[in-house]
Write an enzyme that holds these catalytic residues in place. Sequence first.
Site, short mmCIF file in Angstrom:
data_model
loop_
_atom_site.label_atom_id
_atom_site.label_comp_id
_atom_site.label_asym_id
_atom_site.label_seq_id
_atom_site.Cartn_x
_atom_site.Cartn_y
_atom_site.Cartn_z
N HIS A 17 43.06 41.26 58.30
CA HIS A 17 42.04 41.95 58.70
C HIS A 17 42.19 42.48 60.40
O HIS A 17 41.94 43.30 60.61
CB HIS A 17 40.69 41.02 58.73
CG HIS A 17 40.25 40.86 57.23
ND1 HIS A 17 40.04 39.64 56.69
CD2 HIS A 17 39.93 41.71 56.15
CE1 HIS A 17 39.81 39.77 55.88
NE2 HIS A 17 39.61 40.92 55.17
N LYS A 41 29.73 40.54 44.87
CA LYS A 41 30.64 39.03 44.97
C LYS A 41 29.58 37.91 44.74
O LYS A 41 28.67 38.07 45.79
CB LYS A 41 30.98 38.92 46.39
CG LYS A 41 32.23 40.00 46.51
CD LYS A 41 33.18 39.75 47.80
CE LYS A 41 34.35 40.70 47.87
NZ LYS A 41 35.22 40.58 49.01
N ARG A 91 46.26 47.14 51.18
CA ARG A 91 47.51 46.28 51.04
C ARG A 91 48.37 46.67 49.62
O ARG A 91 49.55 46.49 49.57
CB ARG A 91 47.15 44.78 50.49
CG ARG A 91 46.08 44.00 51.65
CD ARG A 91 45.92 42.70 51.16
NE ARG A 91 44.85 42.84 49.90
CZ ARG A 91 44.21 42.16 49.48
NH1 ARG A 91 44.32 40.95 49.48
NH2 ARG A 91 43.09 42.54 48.55
N SER A 129 41.52 37.23 51.56
CA SER A 129 40.55 36.21 51.68
C SER A 129 40.29 35.06 50.62
O SER A 129 40.07 34.07 50.75
CB SER A 129 39.12 36.69 52.04
OG SER A 129 39.13 37.65 53.34
#
Length: 163
Positions: A17, A41, A91, A129
Amino acid sequence: MRKAVCSGSFDPVTIGHIDIIERASRMFDEIIVCVFYNPGKATSLFTPKERVEMLKAATSHLPNVRVTSCSGLLNEFCEKEKASFIVRGLRAFTDFEYEFQRALLLKKINESLETVFIMTNANYSYISSSGVRELLAFGGDIGQLVPAGVEELIRKYQKRKTK
């Protein structure tokens, strides 16, 4: 002034990040890093306040970066902040598929918003994460995955939660 928003859940913030935020800070006059509440989430390991504190510690060396938190629609946050750009880190190809759809939706809602994709540094492409959270759950070493100083904050928050 070229202002951009870099939003995410940052639960917790990783060196990946920070790499994206640092690189974006060289492209824009101001970067607003925003911890967003994501209803998709189910649970978060850290509170929004704790995540903001971690991000402030990790970005304190960047004078044109401001950290805050918000819930609601990203396009409305950008309008409120008068930011014309959204920065998203990628990513892998799977990230691109999701982010591309999201960028098109935001463009449909507000055609003046531009999404800028920044590819991850190959050295960080495996860091997420969720991977950090999994390591934490099993007592693993996260020191090389999170920014300097953040591991100490994470341990402090975990101690608070176990009391």
